[in-house]
Design a protein around this motif. Structure first.
Motif, PDB file in Angstrom:
ATOM      1  N   THR A 125      46.647   5.889  23.353  1.00  0.00           N
ATOM      2  CA  THR A 125      47.018   4.521  22.978  1.00  0.00           C
ATOM      3  C   THR A 125      47.053   4.399  21.456  1.00  0.00           C
ATOM      4  O   THR A 125      46.236   3.707  20.850  1.00  0.00           O
ATOM      5  CB  THR A 125      46.033   3.490  23.580  1.00  0.00           C
ATOM      6  OG1 THR A 125      44.678   3.877  23.273  1.00  0.00           O
ATOM      7  CG2 THR A 125      46.192   3.399  25.089  1.00  0.00           C
ATOM      8  N   PRO A 126      47.996   5.088  20.817  1.00  0.00           N
ATOM      9  CA  PRO A 126      48.072   5.051  19.352  1.00  0.00           C
ATOM     10  C   PRO A 126      48.523   3.685  18.848  1.00  0.00           C
ATOM     11  O   PRO A 126      49.044   2.864  19.602  1.00  0.00           O
ATOM     12  CB  PRO A 126      49.124   6.121  19.053  1.00  0.00           C
ATOM     13  CG  PRO A 126      50.000   6.139  20.257  1.00  0.00           C
ATOM     14  CD  PRO A 126      49.068   5.894  21.418  1.00  0.00           C
ATOM     15  N   GLY A 127      48.323   3.479  17.574  1.00  0.00           N
ATOM     16  CA  GLY A 127      48.714   2.230  16.933  1.00  0.00           C
ATOM     17  C   GLY A 127      47.829   1.957  15.754  1.00  0.00           C
ATOM     18  O   GLY A 127      48.242   2.095  14.596  1.00  0.00           O
ATOM     19  N   VAL A 128      46.577   1.616  16.003  1.00  0.00           N
ATOM     20  CA  VAL A 128      45.639   1.422  14.901  1.00  0.00           C
ATOM     21  C   VAL A 128      45.382   2.748  14.197  1.00  0.00           C
ATOM     22  O   VAL A 128      45.247   2.815  12.987  1.00  0.00           O
ATOM     23  CB  VAL A 128      44.324   0.807  15.412  1.00  0.00           C
ATOM     24  CG1 VAL A 128      43.305   0.698  14.292  1.00  0.00           C
ATOM     25  CG2 VAL A 128      44.594  -0.573  16.006  1.00  0.00           C
ATOM     26  N   SER A 129      45.319   3.824  14.972  1.00  0.00           N
ATOM     27  CA  SER A 129      45.266   5.175  14.409  1.00  0.00           C
ATOM     28  C   SER A 129      46.224   6.050  15.200  1.00  0.00           C
ATOM     29  O   SER A 129      46.504   5.770  16.369  1.00  0.00           O
ATOM     30  CB  SER A 129      43.842   5.746  14.454  1.00  0.00           C
ATOM     31  OG  SER A 129      43.437   6.005  15.788  1.00  0.00           O
ATOM     32  N   PRO A 130      46.743   7.125  14.589  1.00  0.00           N
ATOM     33  CA  PRO A 130      47.736   7.957  15.272  1.00  0.00           C
ATOM     34  C   PRO A 130      47.215   8.599  16.548  1.00  0.00           C
ATOM     35  O   PRO A 130      47.977   8.826  17.492  1.00  0.00           O
ATOM     36  CB  PRO A 130      48.090   9.027  14.229  1.00  0.00           C
ATOM     37  CG  PRO A 130      47.652   8.472  12.926  1.00  0.00           C
ATOM     38  CD  PRO A 130      46.497   7.570  13.210  1.00  0.00           C
ATOM     39  N   GLY A 131      45.925   8.914  16.567  1.00  0.00           N
ATOM     40  CA  GLY A 131      45.348   9.568  17.734  1.00  0.00           C
ATOM     41  C   GLY A 131      44.429   8.673  18.536  1.00  0.00           C
ATOM     42  O   GLY A 131      43.520   9.160  19.211  1.00  0.00           O
ATOM     43  N   GLY A 132      44.672   7.385  18.492  1.00  0.00           N
ATOM     44  CA  GLY A 132      43.842   6.465  19.262  1.00  0.00           C
ATOM     45  C   GLY A 132      43.970   6.724  20.758  1.00  0.00           C
ATOM     46  O   GLY A 132      45.056   6.994  21.266  1.00  0.00           O
ATOM     47  N   ALA A 165      54.343  -1.658  16.494  1.00  0.00           N
ATOM     48  CA  ALA A 165      55.265  -1.303  17.576  1.00  0.00           C
ATOM     49  C   ALA A 165      54.645  -0.264  18.501  1.00  0.00           C
ATOM     50  O   ALA A 165      54.718  -0.378  19.730  1.00  0.00           O
ATOM     51  CB  ALA A 165      56.582  -0.786  16.998  1.00  0.00           C
ATOM     52  N   ASP A 166      54.026   0.768  17.919  1.00  0.00           N
ATOM     53  CA  ASP A 166      53.364   1.787  18.728  1.00  0.00           C
ATOM     54  C   ASP A 166      52.209   1.188  19.520  1.00  0.00           C
ATOM     55  O   ASP A 166      51.982   1.534  20.690  1.00  0.00           O
ATOM     56  CB  ASP A 166      52.832   2.913  17.841  1.00  0.00           C
ATOM     57  CG  ASP A 166      53.931   3.736  17.206  1.00  0.00           C
ATOM     58  OD1 ASP A 166      55.069   3.705  17.718  1.00  0.00           O
ATOM     59  OD2 ASP A 166      53.670   4.415  16.198  1.00  0.00           O
ATOM     60  N   GLN A 167      51.461   0.295  18.882  1.00  0.00           N
ATOM     61  CA  GLN A 167      50.304  -0.311  19.534  1.00  0.00           C
ATOM     62  C   GLN A 167      50.723  -1.157  20.731  1.00  0.00           C
ATOM     63  O   GLN A 167      50.116  -1.081  21.805  1.00  0.00           O
ATOM     64  CB  GLN A 167      49.537  -1.163  18.523  1.00  0.00           C
ATOM     65  CG  GLN A 167      48.178  -1.649  19.000  1.00  0.00           C
ATOM     66  CD  GLN A 167      47.398  -2.306  17.878  1.00  0.00           C
ATOM     67  OE1 GLN A 167      47.842  -2.332  16.722  1.00  0.00           O
ATOM     68  NE2 GLN A 167      46.249  -2.846  18.186  1.00  0.00           N
ATOM     69  N   LEU A 168      51.769  -1.959  20.574  1.00  0.00           N
ATOM     70  CA  LEU A 168      52.238  -2.778  21.688  1.00  0.00           C
ATOM     71  C   LEU A 168      52.848  -1.934  22.798  1.00  0.00           C
ATOM     72  O   LEU A 168      52.739  -2.272  23.984  1.00  0.00           O
ATOM     73  CB  LEU A 168      53.234  -3.821  21.185  1.00  0.00           C
ATOM     74  CG  LEU A 168      52.641  -4.935  20.326  1.00  0.00           C
ATOM     75  CD1 LEU A 168      53.733  -5.864  19.823  1.00  0.00           C
ATOM     76  CD2 LEU A 168      51.578  -5.723  21.092  1.00  0.00           C
ATOM     77  N   THR A 169      53.485  -0.833  22.411  1.00  0.00           N
ATOM     78  CA  THR A 169      53.985   0.093  23.431  1.00  0.00           C
ATOM     79  C   THR A 169      52.826   0.659  24.247  1.00  0.00           C
ATOM     80  O   THR A 169      52.899   0.763  25.478  1.00  0.00           O
ATOM     81  CB  THR A 169      54.772   1.231  22.776  1.00  0.00           C
ATOM     82  OG1 THR A 169      55.925   0.696  22.126  1.00  0.00           O
ATOM     83  CG2 THR A 169      55.205   2.268  23.802  1.00  0.00           C
ATOM     84  N   SER A 170      51.733   1.014  23.567  1.00  0.00           N
ATOM     85  CA  SER A 170      50.539   1.523  24.254  1.00  0.00           C
ATOM     86  C   SER A 170      49.970   0.481  25.204  1.00  0.00           C
ATOM     87  O   SER A 170      49.592   0.783  26.342  1.00  0.00           O
ATOM     88  CB  SER A 170      49.475   1.915  23.228  1.00  0.00           C
ATOM     89  OG  SER A 170      49.923   2.923  22.352  1.00  0.00           O
ATOM     90  N   ILE A 171      49.893  -0.747  24.732  1.00  0.00           N
ATOM     91  CA  ILE A 171      49.310  -1.813  25.541  1.00  0.00           C
ATOM     92  C   ILE A 171      50.181  -2.119  26.750  1.00  0.00           C
ATOM     93  O   ILE A 171      49.704  -2.163  27.892  1.00  0.00           O
ATOM     94  CB  ILE A 171      49.097  -3.073  24.681  1.00  0.00           C
ATOM     95  CG1 ILE A 171      48.014  -2.815  23.621  1.00  0.00           C
ATOM     96  CG2 ILE A 171      48.718  -4.266  25.552  1.00  0.00           C
ATOM     97  CD1 ILE A 171      47.906  -3.902  22.566  1.00  0.00           C
TER      98      ILE A 171
END
Length: 241
Positions: A125-132, A165-171
């Motif tokens: 679930t990246p977003g806040v950090s690349p490897g979250g 954008a990455d974070q919302l995609t993860s969510i």
């Protein structure tokens, strides 16, 4: 023994780009009376180990490489010679705290950790950090989301969304595919459920998180958000365009 979830709250200061931020962290302990896994061992190893007691620590899992997620990881793990796990994309962040060590395990999507009578499934679930990463425990009806998703919505770093954008995609593509009654146990704040947060997702995608003194018409054509992303760049699922 039946597995359970326990929380340890620690407090401290994190320096982000030269600015100090007061932070309260949740460290989560999953296990039974004999063995546990520690998630996001924050700054106070003594307090965390006091809660663990005489139980064996099998692993310390870091949902991100940020200082307030890894600060006590080495000390907590070393007591029982446990392994430390981190996604490889967050290794540069890890080295900012631990300049002479590396985590023992490189986590990958769909990886599995077992403790007591349950398992923790790794979700990137990246977003806040690349490897979250987040850790889903179906047996306990909970997902440990780190900074990806909190009770008040998507988590920030120093008041900003590094890659919204990455974070919302993860969510949308991962976390909101879980059952609605799944407990969301984040690195900060109180717990909530997937069902509590999911109704807000469309507003987040439409720009409510970053819209500041902006007329709605200015964002109607998918213009840039304040963090430099575009509404049209947010994918709702892994295969969406």
């Amino acid at each position: 023994m039946t597995a359970r979830i326990e929380r340890v709250v620690t407090e401290g200061v994190v320096d982000i780009d030269g600015t100090e931020h007061k932070v309260e962290n949740n460290t989560w302990i999953v296990g039974d009376d004999d063995e546990v896994i520690v998630i996001d061992a924050a700054r106070d190893a003594e307090k965390i180990l006091e809660q663990v007691g005489e139980r064996e620590v099998l692993a310390v899992i870091c949902t991100a490489g940020l200082p307030d997620h890894v600060g006590a990881s080495i000390e907590v793990a070393s007591r029982d010679e446990a392994v430390v796990a981190l996604h490889p994309k967050d290794k540069p962040l890890w080295r900012e705290t631990w300049s002479e060590t590396w985590p023992d395990i490189d986590m990958e999507d769909d990886g599995v950790f077992e403790v007591a009578d349950v398992q923790l499934d790794v979700m990137e679930t990246p977003g806040v950090s690349p490897g979250g990463v987040s850790l889903y425990c179906e047996g306990l009806g909970a997902v440990f989301t780190g900074k990806a998703l909190q009770a008040d919505g998507p988590g920030k770093l120093g008041g900003e969304y590094p890659a919204l954008a990455d974070q919302l995609t993860s969510i949308g593509g991962r976390l909101f595919t879980l059952p609605g009654d799944t407990r969301v146990l984040a690195a900060h704040g109180d717990e909530v459920t997937v069902g509590d947060l999911e109704p807000h997702f469309d507003d987040w995608v439409s720009g409510s998180l970053t819209r500041v003194d902006t007329e709605p018409s200015e964002l109607a054509d998918g213009g840039p958000l304040t963090d430099g992303t575009k509404i049209s760049g947010i994918r709702l699922g892994p295969g969406d365009e």
